[in-house]
Design a protein around this motif. Structure first.
Motif, PDB file in Angstrom:
ATOM      1  N   ALA A   1       0.530  -1.177   0.093  1.00 13.07           N
ATOM      2  CA  ALA A   1      -0.022   0.105  -0.311  1.00 13.07           C
ATOM      3  C   ALA A   1       0.786   1.290  -0.258  1.00 13.07           C
ATOM      4  O   ALA A   1       0.181   2.520  -0.222  1.00 13.07           O
ATOM      5  CB  ALA A   1      -1.154   0.127   0.933  1.00 13.07           C
ATOM      6  N   SER A   2       1.918   1.573   0.094  1.00 13.52           N
ATOM      7  CA  SER A   2       3.228   1.991   0.985  1.00 13.52           C
ATOM      8  C   SER A   2       3.362   3.044  -1.124  1.00 13.52           C
ATOM      9  O   SER A   2       3.305   2.199  -2.328  1.00 13.52           O
ATOM     10  CB  SER A   2       4.471   2.024   1.330  1.00 13.52           C
ATOM     11  OG  SER A   2       4.326   1.798   2.783  1.00 13.52           O
TER      12      SER A   2
ATOM     13  N   ASP B   1      14.591  -1.355   9.979  1.00 15.50           N
ATOM     14  CA  ASP B   1      13.253  -1.182   9.645  1.00 15.50           C
ATOM     15  C   ASP B   1      13.355   0.073   8.875  1.00 15.50           C
ATOM     16  O   ASP B   1      12.799   0.252   7.862  1.00 15.50           O
ATOM     17  CB  ASP B   1      12.390  -0.943  10.570  1.00 15.50           C
ATOM     18  CG  ASP B   1      12.025  -2.495  11.010  1.00 15.50           C
ATOM     19  OD1 ASP B   1      10.415  -3.182  11.222  1.00 15.50           O
ATOM     20  OD2 ASP B   1      12.566  -2.753  11.838  1.00 15.50           O
ATOM     21  N   ARG B   2      14.117   1.051   9.387  1.00 17.14           N
ATOM     22  CA  ARG B   2      14.721   2.044   8.623  1.00 17.14           C
ATOM     23  C   ARG B   2      14.772   1.741   7.005  1.00 17.14           C
ATOM     24  O   ARG B   2      14.318   2.663   6.469  1.00 17.14           O
ATOM     25  CB  ARG B   2      15.158   2.994   9.149  1.00 17.14           C
ATOM     26  CG  ARG B   2      15.421   4.986   9.698  1.00 17.14           C
ATOM     27  CD  ARG B   2      16.748   5.244   9.423  1.00 17.14           C
ATOM     28  NE  ARG B   2      17.023   6.542   9.682  1.00 17.14           N
ATOM     29  CZ  ARG B   2      16.405   7.635   9.454  1.00 17.14           C
ATOM     30  NH1 ARG B   2      15.430   7.392  10.633  1.00 17.14           N
ATOM     31  NH2 ARG B   2      16.907   8.949   9.279  1.00 17.14           N
ATOM     32  N   PHE B   3      15.563   0.924   6.980  1.00 17.08           N
ATOM     33  CA  PHE B   3      15.943   1.668   5.550  1.00 17.08           C
ATOM     34  C   PHE B   3      15.301   0.979   4.499  1.00 17.08           C
ATOM     35  O   PHE B   3      14.490   1.294   3.792  1.00 17.08           O
ATOM     36  CB  PHE B   3      16.786  -0.115   5.737  1.00 17.08           C
ATOM     37  CG  PHE B   3      18.145  -0.717   4.733  1.00 17.08           C
ATOM     38  CD1 PHE B   3      19.151   0.241   4.083  1.00 17.08           C
ATOM     39  CD2 PHE B   3      17.826  -0.939   3.531  1.00 17.08           C
ATOM     40  CE1 PHE B   3      20.020  -0.496   2.897  1.00 17.08           C
ATOM     41  CE2 PHE B   3      17.811  -1.714   2.154  1.00 17.08           C
ATOM     42  CZ  PHE B   3      18.862  -1.004   1.758  1.00 17.08           C
TER      43      PHE B   3
ATOM     44  N   ARG C   1      12.585   3.050   1.884  1.00 19.78           N
ATOM     45  CA  ARG C   1      11.952   2.996   0.870  1.00 19.78           C
ATOM     46  C   ARG C   1      11.035   3.071   0.679  1.00 19.78           C
ATOM     47  O   ARG C   1      10.565   3.286  -0.517  1.00 19.78           O
ATOM     48  CB  ARG C   1      12.646   1.634   0.247  1.00 19.78           C
ATOM     49  CG  ARG C   1      14.543   2.507  -0.184  1.00 19.78           C
ATOM     50  CD  ARG C   1      15.299   0.715   0.352  1.00 19.78           C
ATOM     51  NE  ARG C   1      16.489   0.839  -0.609  1.00 19.78           N
ATOM     52  CZ  ARG C   1      17.417   1.393   0.492  1.00 19.78           C
ATOM     53  NH1 ARG C   1      17.312   2.424   1.400  1.00 19.78           N
ATOM     54  NH2 ARG C   1      18.757   1.673  -1.011  1.00 19.78           N
ATOM     55  N   ARG C   2       9.788   2.156   0.747  1.00 24.53           N
ATOM     56  CA  ARG C   2       8.630   1.805   1.251  1.00 24.53           C
ATOM     57  C   ARG C   2       7.751   3.160   0.783  1.00 24.53           C
ATOM     58  O   ARG C   2       6.904   3.756   0.370  1.00 24.53           O
ATOM     59  CB  ARG C   2       7.957   1.188   1.508  1.00 24.53           C
ATOM     60  CG  ARG C   2       7.723   1.220   2.995  1.00 24.53           C
ATOM     61  CD  ARG C   2       7.044   0.236   3.946  1.00 24.53           C
ATOM     62  NE  ARG C   2       7.122   0.842   5.390  1.00 24.53           N
ATOM     63  CZ  ARG C   2       5.848   1.384   5.729  1.00 24.53           C
ATOM     64  NH1 ARG C   2       5.081   1.962   5.317  1.00 24.53           N
ATOM     65  NH2 ARG C   2       5.913   1.253   6.980  1.00 24.53           N
TER      66      ARG C   2
ATOM     67  N   GLY D   1       1.073   3.334  -6.999  1.00 31.81           N
ATOM     68  CA  GLY D   1       0.477   4.619  -7.576  1.00 31.81           C
ATOM     69  C   GLY D   1       2.280   5.087  -8.410  1.00 31.81           C
ATOM     70  O   GLY D   1       2.016   6.381  -8.105  1.00 31.81           O
ATOM     71  N   ASN D   2       3.159   4.841  -7.666  1.00 30.92           N
ATOM     72  CA  ASN D   2       4.613   5.238  -8.497  1.00 30.92           C
ATOM     73  C   ASN D   2       4.962   5.640  -9.826  1.00 30.92           C
ATOM     74  O   ASN D   2       5.411   4.476 -10.957  1.00 30.92           O
ATOM     75  CB  ASN D   2       5.199   4.318  -8.003  1.00 30.92           C
ATOM     76  CG  ASN D   2       6.863   4.763  -7.637  1.00 30.92           C
ATOM     77  OD1 ASN D   2       6.797   6.026  -8.432  1.00 30.92           O
ATOM     78  ND2 ASN D   2       7.385   4.126  -7.586  1.00 30.92           N
ATOM     79  N   THR D   3       4.837   6.405 -10.060  1.00 31.14           N
ATOM     80  CA  THR D   3       3.877   6.936 -11.832  1.00 31.14           C
ATOM     81  C   THR D   3       5.843   7.265 -12.049  1.00 31.14           C
ATOM     82  O   THR D   3       5.999   7.093 -13.302  1.00 31.14           O
ATOM     83  CB  THR D   3       3.372   7.963 -12.123  1.00 31.14           C
ATOM     84  OG1 THR D   3       4.209   9.544 -10.777  1.00 31.14           O
ATOM     85  CG2 THR D   3       2.293   8.135 -11.593  1.00 31.14           C
ATOM     86  N   VAL D   4       6.806   7.618 -11.385  1.00 29.89           N
ATOM     87  CA  VAL D   4       8.216   7.567 -11.979  1.00 29.89           C
ATOM     88  C   VAL D   4       8.674   6.338 -12.507  1.00 29.89           C
ATOM     89  O   VAL D   4       9.196   6.800 -13.658  1.00 29.89           O
ATOM     90  CB  VAL D   4       9.396   7.177 -10.341  1.00 29.89           C
ATOM     91  CG1 VAL D   4      10.792   7.406 -10.966  1.00 29.89           C
ATOM     92  CG2 VAL D   4       8.924   8.734  -9.319  1.00 29.89           C
ATOM     93  N   TYR D   5       8.127   4.746 -12.195  1.00 30.57           N
ATOM     94  CA  TYR D   5       7.728   4.213 -12.727  1.00 30.57           C
ATOM     95  C   TYR D   5       6.570   3.476 -14.565  1.00 30.57           C
ATOM     96  O   TYR D   5       6.743   3.002 -15.030  1.00 30.57           O
ATOM     97  CB  TYR D   5       8.252   2.381 -12.509  1.00 30.57           C
ATOM     98  CG  TYR D   5       9.461   2.333 -11.074  1.00 30.57           C
ATOM     99  CD1 TYR D   5      10.555   2.633 -11.390  1.00 30.57           C
ATOM    100  CD2 TYR D   5       9.262   2.188  -9.769  1.00 30.57           C
ATOM    101  CE1 TYR D   5      11.419   3.061 -10.713  1.00 30.57           C
ATOM    102  CE2 TYR D   5      10.268   2.214  -8.732  1.00 30.57           C
ATOM    103  CZ  TYR D   5      11.212   2.641  -9.374  1.00 30.57           C
ATOM    104  OH  TYR D   5      12.838   2.262  -8.254  1.00 30.57           O
TER     105      TYR D   5
END
Length: 633
Positions: A234-235, A564-566, A570-571, A240-244
């Motif tokens: 969901a992240s 987890d931060r890593f 990213r997400r 909906g990541n339009t960069v790709y």
């Protein structure tokens, strides 16, 4: 389960060492070895054990880039540390020719696609073993099914769209018979969730023989990880990541979904709540101050901070839903500083947090230090002298940065610093006589030009057990081993709060409930009261975007130094923001207080869009024309 199913991961690894050549050399002229693997119950359970050996070790500071591949940890620049994968990634040394932390290829049982293949083989052959009782068969299949899904998920977090491998490939199959095209992100997550659901149906709430089967997958584990899967899906990185938008498969179909889907958050929230309910049924609970057992009359602050240390370093405590059983010796050695005039090198203190991470923790009032109306934020790099009222945080009459005063309990539980109190290391009888680092040039915890001291001035106390000790000469580390968390209850609570917040137009009591449970355990008031009473932005928790920021910061504090931060940055698609900022520390070459407490830029990393995904090894792209490389690589 019977005596053969002891799946403590270390036991299985050692058990399998002598068998791996016989059971996993799966090549056409070795068909008989697979037949042998399922010729008896004993052999089949040995093979089953290998399915767990591929679990990535979350506490491996040498190999797990999530521990030290972001801005959360920094190491001295020294040739002895050049082999560590995480720091090399953080410094921009990732490449497609020989990718750091590669999980796409490999021939070992620990390599993920090999592990997936072995899960498929096990599932296709286990019914042949008549000695295994039906109830055993059912559970073994469920565990293998879950592990297969989990390994696919791990690959997706790294690479995005992956090749789904759901069937046992005959050992006689040629390269033309093997599917190598990458499935879309939607197809990958759909497969992972459906496969996990299939496993969850047949998994027990808890193992029958708990002590002998620690680390084996149960229903609470599978449901908690399913919640993680759906929160990830969901992240922003996957939703909906339009960069790709031009990242297409051979048929011209987008590999990433281009339209944001709000229902993904609804499914994530539902999965998280269901996992919480099952975990509570199984007896999991947040570790509390009362769980640090002692007959000594210690201060409440000491007791609470000891319990907060235990939430990670107390083996199989009530909060750890799933932990890894590998030895934590190297992790503790790298994190613990020299705490007195040692001459040996058992305490490295080089796994250290930059100033930016120290600044992430809240003030004692439970709000960000830059928002706190009572915190001297503008002068935080100046120093002041501790008084008796500070004795449980800073050595009385010693001077340290204002940044290190008046902070929340997790700051003092998770971080060590110059002149800061370090409870444990053989001193648990009183909190009036405890250790403390002294980090200025020439002092026993100082930077000495080697690879065994903090380059930032902050030490990761969170990863060092209270019971772990360094001998008087500093040449003997007695590390108290613990089960490094893969997922724990606080993690799940914060996933639920995050997912709920994203489903609502504005946060309500249900969003606050579970983040406030995590805060309460740390000795903090709830978000609404904390912001109303102490923040320059008192209405922040009332808006969806404001609460989103609060939940994210809460995760970055509560889950700090666990890897987890890593993945979170990213997400959330925030790594590009955080990883283009300078990494800063105190001036370790300063001899005086004034010289030491100067902020020094240690490195300025760079992070571009391509770095959100791992590169597939270049040779694999050449060998398999059906594969498409990730963007930018």
């Amino acid at each position: 389960m019977n005596k053969y199913i002891y799946i403590g991961l270390l036991f299985v690894a050692s058990l399998y060492t002598s068998c791996s050549k016989d059971y996993l050399d799966v090549i056409p002229d070795n068909v008989a070895t697979i037949d042998n693997a399922f010729s008896s119950k004993f052999n089949a359970l040995n093979f089953f054990g290998t399915l767990y050996t591929a679990l990535p070790n979350p506490g491996d500071v040498d190999a797990n880039p999530a521990l030290n591949g972001m801005d959360e940890i920094w190491y001295p620049s020294h040739k002895n540390l050049e082999f560590k994968i995480g720091p090399r990634i953080a410094k921009g040394n990732q490449n497609a020719t020989s990718p750091l932390g590669n999980k796409w290829t490999g021939s070992s049982p620990k390599d993920l696609y090999v592990a997936i293949r072995n899960c498929n083989i096990f599932l296709s052959r286990i019914d042949e073993v008549k000695e295994i009782q039906p109830y055993e068969n059912k559970q073994l299949k469920a565990e293998a099914t879950f592990l297969k899904a989990y390994y696919h998920f791990y690959l997706v977090t790294m690479y995005g769209p992956v090749v789904i491998n759901d069937t046992a490939i005959p050992v006689s199959a040629g390269s033309n018979d093997i599917q190598v095209a990458r499935s879309t992100v939607d197809e990958c997550f759909k497969y992972i969730v459906e496969t996990m659901d299939k496993a969850i149906a047949d998994l027990p709430i808890e193992s029958i023989f708990k002590n002998a089967e620690l680390g084996r997958v149960t229903k609470p584990i599978a449901m908690a990880i399913k919640a993680r899967v759906l929160v990830t899906y969901a992240s922003p990185l996957f939703n909906g990541n339009t960069v790709y938008n031009d990242f297409l498969n051979k048929e011209g179909k987008p590999l990433f979904p281009q339209t944001y889907d709000a229902t993904k958050w609804e499914k994530a929230a539902k999965a998280a709540k269901e996992a919480i309910d099952v975990c509570q049924e199984a007896g999991f609970k947040l570790l509390q101050k009362e769980d640090y057992l002692t007959s000594r009359p210690l201060n409440n602050a000491t007791l609470l901070r000891a319990a907060l240390r235990m939430r990670v370093t107390e083996k199989w405590n009530s909060e750890i839903i799933w932990g890894h059983t590998a030895n934590t010796f190297v992790t503790e050695r790298d994190a613990i500083p020299r705490l007195f005039g040692q001459t040996g090198f058992a305490a490295y203190g080089r796994h250290c947090a930059p100033i930016g991470i120290a600044e992430t923790y809240y003030s004692k009032n439970g709000v960000p230090i830059e928002e706190d109306t009572q915190f001297d934020y503008d002068n935080r790099y100046s120093t002041k002298t501790a008084t008796v009222s500070d004795q449980y945080e800073v050595v009385p009459n010693a001077s340290t940065a204002i940044l290190n005063f008046d902070r929340e309990n997790r700051f003092y539980a998770d971080l060590g610093f110059d002149r800061g109190v370090w409870f444990g290391n053989g001193k648990e009888l009183t909190d009036a006589d405890v250790w403390h680092p002294e980090s200025r040039k020439g002092e026993y915890s100082s930077v000495d030009g080697s690879d065994v001291t903090s380059i930032t001035g902050y030490y990761v106390k969170k990863l060092v057990s209270i019971k772990t000790t360094v001998g008087d000469r500093g040449d003997n580390l007695n590390a108290t081993r613990y089960s490094f968390p893969i997922i724990r209850l606080a993690d799940l609570y914060l996933y639920y709060a995050e997912a709920l917040n994203e489903t609502k137009a504005a946060p309500d009591a249900s969003v606050y409930q579970y983040i406030d449970l995590v805060r309460k355990r740390a000795g903090l008031d709830g978000v609404v009261n904390s912001w109303a009473n102490f923040s320059k932005n008192p209405g922040k928790p009332s808006s969806k975007s404001g609460m989103r920021d609060i939940i994210r910061q809460e995760r970055m504090i509560e889950m700090s130094f666990e890897g987890d931060r890593f993945w979170d940055l990213r997400r959330w698609k925030l790594a590009k923001y955080y990883m283009n900022r300078p990494i800063k520390g105190w001036n370790g070459q300063g001899e005086t207080r004034a010289e030491y407490y100067n902020v020094k830029t240690l490195f300025t990393p760079t992070f571009s869009e391509r770095d959100y995904l791992w590169p597939i090894p270049e040779n694999e792209i050449i060998r398999q024309p059906g594969l498409i490389q990730n963007p930018g690589w």
